[in-house]
Write a protein that holds these residues in place. Structure first.
Motif, PDB file in Angstrom:
ATOM      1  N   SER A   1       0.748  -1.310   0.040  1.00  0.00           N
ATOM      2  CA  SER A   1      -0.073  -0.174   0.112  1.00  0.00           C
ATOM      3  C   SER A   1       0.873   1.304  -0.237  1.00  0.00           C
ATOM      4  CB  SER A   1      -0.889  -0.240   1.374  1.00  0.00           C
ATOM      5  OG  SER A   1      -0.234   0.173   2.506  1.00  0.00           O
ATOM      6  N   LEU A   2       0.150   2.324  -0.552  1.00  0.00           N
ATOM      7  CA  LEU A   2       0.948   3.708  -0.362  1.00  0.00           C
ATOM      8  C   LEU A   2       1.548   3.974   1.042  1.00  0.00           C
ATOM      9  CD1 LEU A   2       1.824   6.109  -1.838  1.00  0.00           C
ATOM     10  CD2 LEU A   2      -0.514   7.080  -1.785  1.00  0.00           C
ATOM     11  N   SER A   3       0.597   4.016   1.938  1.00  0.00           N
ATOM     12  CA  SER A   3       0.771   4.143   3.308  1.00  0.00           C
ATOM     13  C   SER A   3       2.068   3.363   4.129  1.00  0.00           C
ATOM     14  CB  SER A   3      -0.200   3.921   4.442  1.00  0.00           C
ATOM     15  OG  SER A   3      -1.256   4.691   4.007  1.00  0.00           O
ATOM     16  N   LEU A   4       2.064   1.979   3.497  1.00  0.00           N
ATOM     17  CA  LEU A   4       3.281   1.142   4.147  1.00  0.00           C
ATOM     18  C   LEU A   4       4.700   1.873   3.239  1.00  0.00           C
ATOM     19  CD1 LEU A   4       4.507  -0.947   5.431  1.00  0.00           C
ATOM     20  CD2 LEU A   4       3.802  -2.685   3.655  1.00  0.00           C
ATOM     21  N   VAL A   5       4.385   1.952   1.889  1.00  0.00           N
ATOM     22  CA  VAL A   5       5.589   2.237   1.325  1.00  0.00           C
ATOM     23  C   VAL A   5       6.301   3.558   1.635  1.00  0.00           C
ATOM     24  CG1 VAL A   5       6.603   3.089  -1.113  1.00  0.00           C
ATOM     25  CG2 VAL A   5       5.171   1.003  -0.890  1.00  0.00           C
ATOM     26  N   GLN A   6       5.480   4.509   2.065  1.00  0.00           N
ATOM     27  CA  GLN A   6       5.833   5.902   2.475  1.00  0.00           C
ATOM     28  C   GLN A   6       6.335   5.845   3.874  1.00  0.00           C
ATOM     29  OE1 GLN A   6       5.810   8.904   0.744  1.00  0.00           O
ATOM     30  NE2 GLN A   6       7.311   9.446   2.493  1.00  0.00           N
ATOM     31  N   SER A   7       5.931   5.009   4.905  1.00  0.00           N
ATOM     32  CA  SER A   7       6.497   4.722   6.127  1.00  0.00           C
ATOM     33  C   SER A   7       7.638   4.095   6.091  1.00  0.00           C
ATOM     34  CB  SER A   7       5.412   3.797   6.911  1.00  0.00           C
ATOM     35  OG  SER A   7       4.296   4.328   7.180  1.00  0.00           O
ATOM     36  N   LEU A   8       7.917   3.042   5.143  1.00  0.00           N
ATOM     37  CA  LEU A   8       9.254   2.633   4.614  1.00  0.00           C
ATOM     38  C   LEU A   8      10.311   3.726   4.158  1.00  0.00           C
ATOM     39  CD1 LEU A   8       8.127  -0.797   2.836  1.00  0.00           C
ATOM     40  CD2 LEU A   8       9.137  -0.452   5.316  1.00  0.00           C
ATOM     41  N   ARG A   9       9.985   4.725   3.419  1.00  0.00           N
ATOM     42  CA  ARG A   9      10.650   5.576   3.059  1.00  0.00           C
ATOM     43  C   ARG A   9      11.214   6.625   4.278  1.00  0.00           C
ATOM     44  NH1 ARG A   9       7.196   6.776  -2.301  1.00  0.00           N
ATOM     45  NH2 ARG A   9       8.204   5.395  -3.694  1.00  0.00           N
ATOM     46  N   ASP A  10      10.135   6.742   4.933  1.00  0.00           N
ATOM     47  CA  ASP A  10      10.516   7.671   6.102  1.00  0.00           C
ATOM     48  C   ASP A  10      11.494   7.079   7.275  1.00  0.00           C
ATOM     49  OD1 ASP A  10       8.663   9.597   5.009  1.00  0.00           O
ATOM     50  OD2 ASP A  10       6.992   8.988   6.395  1.00  0.00           O
ATOM     51  N   CYS A  11      11.136   5.641   7.426  1.00  0.00           N
ATOM     52  CA  CYS A  11      12.020   5.186   8.392  1.00  0.00           C
ATOM     53  C   CYS A  11      13.482   5.043   7.788  1.00  0.00           C
ATOM     54  CB  CYS A  11      11.429   3.699   8.341  1.00  0.00           C
ATOM     55  SG  CYS A  11      12.532   2.416   9.915  1.00  0.00           S
ATOM     56  N   LEU A  12      13.771   5.002   6.474  1.00  0.00           N
ATOM     57  CA  LEU A  12      15.009   4.778   5.905  1.00  0.00           C
ATOM     58  C   LEU A  12      15.611   6.275   5.842  1.00  0.00           C
ATOM     59  CD1 LEU A  12      17.151   3.743   4.107  1.00  0.00           C
ATOM     60  CD2 LEU A  12      15.870   4.412   1.890  1.00  0.00           C
ATOM     61  N   GLU A  13      15.091   7.422   6.025  1.00  0.00           N
ATOM     62  CA  GLU A  13      15.389   8.748   6.083  1.00  0.00           C
ATOM     63  C   GLU A  13      15.918   8.878   7.313  1.00  0.00           C
ATOM     64  OE1 GLU A  13      12.543  11.454   4.799  1.00  0.00           O
ATOM     65  OE2 GLU A  13      12.660  11.023   2.641  1.00  0.00           O
ATOM     66  N   ARG A  14      15.280   8.263   8.387  1.00  0.00           N
ATOM     67  CA  ARG A  14      15.582   8.506   9.883  1.00  0.00           C
ATOM     68  C   ARG A  14      16.867   7.546  10.172  1.00  0.00           C
ATOM     69  NH1 ARG A  14       9.921   7.721  10.541  1.00  0.00           N
ATOM     70  NH2 ARG A  14      10.232   5.827  11.169  1.00  0.00           N
ATOM     71  N   GLY A  15      17.450   6.729   9.098  1.00  0.00           N
ATOM     72  CA  GLY A  15      18.496   5.820   9.624  1.00  0.00           C
ATOM     73  C   GLY A  15      18.194   4.606  10.494  1.00  0.00           C
ATOM     74  N   GLU A  16      16.829   4.251  10.225  1.00  0.00           N
ATOM     75  CA  GLU A  16      16.306   2.934  11.027  1.00  0.00           C
ATOM     76  C   GLU A  16      16.097   1.973  10.308  1.00  0.00           C
ATOM     77  OE1 GLU A  16      14.177   5.938  14.383  1.00  0.00           O
ATOM     78  OE2 GLU A  16      13.011   5.023  13.069  1.00  0.00           O
ATOM     79  N   GLN A  17      15.915   0.906  11.004  1.00  0.00           N
ATOM     80  CA  GLN A  17      15.420  -0.454   9.918  1.00  0.00           C
ATOM     81  C   GLN A  17      14.039  -0.764   9.905  1.00  0.00           C
ATOM     82  OE1 GLN A  17      18.255  -3.265  12.152  1.00  0.00           O
ATOM     83  NE2 GLN A  17      19.804  -3.197  10.256  1.00  0.00           N
ATOM     84  N   SER A  18      13.634  -1.446   9.042  1.00  0.00           N
ATOM     85  CA  SER A  18      12.196  -1.641   9.163  1.00  0.00           C
ATOM     86  C   SER A  18      12.166  -3.404   8.658  1.00  0.00           C
ATOM     87  CB  SER A  18      11.439  -1.187   8.032  1.00  0.00           C
ATOM     88  OG  SER A  18      12.060  -0.594   6.739  1.00  0.00           O
ATOM     89  N   LEU A  19      11.147  -4.051   8.951  1.00  0.00           N
ATOM     90  CA  LEU A  19      10.877  -5.413   8.712  1.00  0.00           C
ATOM     91  C   LEU A  19       9.335  -5.648   7.894  1.00  0.00           C
ATOM     92  CD1 LEU A  19      11.608  -8.218  11.263  1.00  0.00           C
ATOM     93  CD2 LEU A  19       9.403  -8.123  10.136  1.00  0.00           C
TER      94      LEU A  19
END
Length: 760
Positions: free
Chosen positions: A435-453
């Motif tokens: 979904s668009l919401s999930l992809v945007q959250s993944l991008r935001d997490c990447l910008e903060r230098g954090e990891q996602s699963l």
């Protein structure tokens, strides 16, 4: 010694024991391994009983040919466990007893070599003082050898060879200078001295690095109360350690073990984990915590060990040289003469139930074994199974609660539902899984230098390959299932029989070249994320890319080192891992279990989602879990948003009570496999008819035979017959009469009984 007879259990699917004459010049004892002749072949059996008389005609009796005198007999408590398991699960003594033994002990031809004398090397006081100073930095092999000696002081010849290929030359040099001593001893003697594969090199960073010398992080009040309760137990008490993810259940286990060994230095403890890939990191924690403790050797027992290592570890436990035995479900049958504590981690996991061959529940047998020995058992979980929770509600088990995360500022991540019926889809994946919401959250997490699963419990690229013109779908020729597309390997694979084929270029039905994947697997999600979040370093962990030994630890090390931004995986990454940098979890395709025909599907889904949610926010950083669903109003998701396991469990138990389902009834399943479905159903109907002739069987409900969901696997058709009763005693009494009569029925390739089935 007077002439006598022994009753021997053999690996044969009949419940009877077999009588043999004992003419060997030594005293026979129950629990001894013996070599006998059975049906014109040599085999290994286990002596269950020594008797003075027999009902078998003497001219038909055979002699015991050999006995394994170097291996001490199994103790009577383990023989009682074997007898109970055989009786309850409707198998022969031999099928259970021989399962408990490593393969090397089941082959009499290997006994002489197995128990032959071995060379043992011992580090002297002079060597401990001199070696650190005289080894140059470039002598990596010698330094590795010395490091192992400093850790354990005793090494076998096999250990030194595995550490350094030129160890013989180096050790001869050290021996001449008095730094090491060499001696010969039997395998049993070496195990008594603690030679139990002591070499340990840290392969995974997923451990609690602050553990050392029995001291660890300070316990909070809930953890301290749990450890105090476990340590105070001097009899059988089944504890349910109910703690949220990240609440420090592992720390409770470790402190409980430390308290046990302080009170009983020669005691043994059994620690069980549900899956093999969780064993290495747990072993790392145990070895680091107890590395400096005397006589606390830790060994592992699971099916991935090489024969030699498994045999050595089993014997170490059997002799008492190993104090901590870490293993999967098979470890419940390990011979532990001084067992004083049992720990079952993630007790809710279905992996504790053997689904093929001897169908047994390792968790339930562990509880029975603890009761038999009068020792405490700890059943740990963030989402206890409903059967265990029901026992806790009925005060049959004692509940210990860990309601908050162990790290002071760490809180559970916020759960947010993404409504896929209104969510805009992303990219060219029109049936999109992201979904668009999930992809945007993944991008935001990447910008903060954090990891996602990103969690998707479906491996491969796509579960179906179909023709867009005529709707043709590629099926497995041997199973009633679709072939799964594995794009990276360029293969179509059946996940039931393992069959493979090439990816077709055209549709065999209409000749169309436009063949399209339908649905998403982890490989396709990995590909999509690489395109949608191009700057992210994406890693996939599933059964397809972790086949090599040690590959899981290698991949996880990349995650812990911060070299990965987005981790994509199946249930392999959903539990037991301490990902300190993960702050976002995305869950895909969870709706399928909401409407499954399996009444346990909802329980499994809730547990799975709680576990994967627990991978985020373990170090105090604000975190979030995004679950994509079309059913945002479903009660399961409402309970999940509140982390309300108690509310979910109470509602689920109420539903099961009304529907007369476990734990309020007891079940058994008869499965039949035949070369045609008619033959399988005919066998089951004949088996059902026998029930009418058994006195008292009216207390048992029998359902009509039905095909399995995946009816054909490897050209074999499968069907099942379900039995049910509100009385466990009545069901067991009926089955003890019924099962022996099934052996006379013909027409099937194989049949099996499963008591307390998990998958119906």
């Amino acid at each position: 010694m007077s002439f006598c007879y022994v009753r021997v259990a053999l690996d044969y699917p009949r419940s009877a024991l077999y009588d043999y004459c004992w003419a060997l010049p030594l005293q026979p004892l129950p629990g001894m391994l013996v070599q006998v002749q059975f049906r014109c072949r040599q085999t290994v059996g286990l002596v269950i009983e020594v008797v003075d008389t027999t009902n078998v005609p003497l001219n038909k009796l055979r002699d015991v040919q050999n006995a394994c005198i170097n291996c001490p007999p199994l103790n009577k408590e383990l023989l009682q466990l074997i007898s109970f398991a055989a009786s309850y699960y409707q198998y022969s003594h031999g099928e259970v007893a021989l399962l408990a033994l490593p393969r090397a002990l089941r082959d009499a031809a290997r006994w002489p070599k197995l128990f032959a004398q071995k060379i043992i090397y011992r580090l002297t006081e002079s060597g401990r003082d001199k070696l650190p100073d005289i080894l140059p930095a470039r002598a990596t092999g010698a330094r590795r050898l010395a490091k192992a000696f400093f850790r354990t002081e005793l090494l076998s010849s096999a250990d030194v060879r595995s550490l350094y290929s030129k160890a013989a030359v180096v050790l001869e040099h050290w021996k001449d200078r008095g730094w090491v001593q060499m001696q010969l001893c039997s395998a049993i003697e070496s195990l008594k001295m603690g030679i139990t594969h002591p070499i340990y090199e840290q392969q995974s960073t997923n451990i609690i690095s602050s553990l050392n010398q029995g001291k660890g992080p300070n316990l909070n009040d809930e953890q301290y109360a749990a450890v105090e309760a476990i340590d105070a137990a001097r009899s059988f008490i089944p504890y349910v350690l109910y703690g949220v993810t990240g609440s420090g259940k592992t720390e409770v286990y470790l402190h409980g073990l430390a308290a046990l060994f302080i009170r009983q230095p020669d005691a043994q403890a059994l620690v069980m984990v549900p899956e093999i890939n969780l064993a290495p990191q747990f072993e790392a924690v145990l070895r680091e915590r107890f590395s400096s403790w005397p006589s606390t050797a830790c060994v592992t027992l699971h099916s991935s060990l090489a024969d030699g290592e498994r045999t050595r570890n089993w014997l170490a436990a059997h002799i008492g040289g190993a104090r901590i035995i870490l293993g999967t479900r098979m470890a419940v049958f390990a011979s532990l003469p001084r067992l004083a504590l049992i720990i079952v981690d993630e007790e809710h996991e279905s992996a504790y139930k053997q689904q093929e061959g001897l169908c047994y529940s390792a968790r339930d047998l562990a509880v029975w074994r603890a009761k038999q020995l009068g020792i405490p058992i700890v059943l740990g979980s963030a989402t206890p199974s409903l059967e265990t929770w029901w026992h806790a509600c009925q005060r049959c088990h004692t509940t210990l609660v860990l309601s908050r995360r162990a790290v002071g500022d760490a809180v559970l991540p916020r759960v947010r539902l993404i409504d896929m019926t209104i969510e805009k889809q992303v990219g060219h994946y029109r049936s999109g899984e992201l979904s668009l919401s999930l992809v945007q959250s993944l991008r935001d997490c990447l910008e903060r230098g954090e990891q996602s699963l990103v969690f998707l419990n479906r491996r491969g690229y796509a579960p179906v390959l179909t023709c867009s013109a005529c709707g043709w779908v590629i099926n497995c020729s041997r199973c009633s299932a679709y072939l799964v597309l594995h794009k990276i390997e360029q293969r179509m694979r059946c996940h039931h029989c393992g069959g493979e084929s090439r990816i077709p270029q055209t549709c065999p039905a209409c000749g169309n070249v436009d063949l399209a994947p339908l649905g998403f697997g982890t490989q396709r999600i990995e590909e999509a994320l690489s395109a949608l979040v191009p700057n992210a370093r994406v890693l996939r962990i599933d059964a397809d890319n972790t086949k090599r030994k040690g590959s899981v630890n290698t991949l996880l090390s990349e995650v812990h080192a911060g070299d990965i931004d987005i981790l994509v995986g199946t249930q392999m990454i959903a539990k037991g891992h301490n990902f300190k940098r993960v702050t976002l979890v995305g869950v895909l395709n969870s709706d399928a279990a909401l409407f499954s025909h399996d009444f346990r599907a909802g329980e499994r889904l809730f547990s799975q989602l709680i576990q994967v949610s627990g991978r985020a926010g373990r170090t105090g950083v604000r975190s979030e879990v995004l679950i994509q669903t079309k059913y945002v109003q479903h009660p399961l998701y409402a309970s999940l948003e509140r982390y309300d396991y108690v509310g979910f469990a109470d509602a689920a138990l109420a539903e099961r009570r009304d529907a007369h389902l476990p734990p309020f009834v007891f079940q058994a399943l008869l499965r039949a496999s035949a070369h045609s479905l008619d033959n399988a159903l005919r066998f089951l109907n004949a088996a059902s008819a026998i029930l009418y002739t058994i006195p008292g069987a009216e207390c048992v409900t029998r359902y009509d035979p039905v095909p399995l969901n995946i009816v054909k696997v490897m050209h074999v058709h499968r069907a099942q017959l379900l039995l049910e009763s509100t009385s466990r005693i009545a069901l067991q009494r009926t089955m003890r009469i019924w099962v022996p009569q099934l052996h006379i029925l013909k027409g099937v390739y194989r049949w099996s009984i499963e008591v307390d089935p998990l998958n119906i």
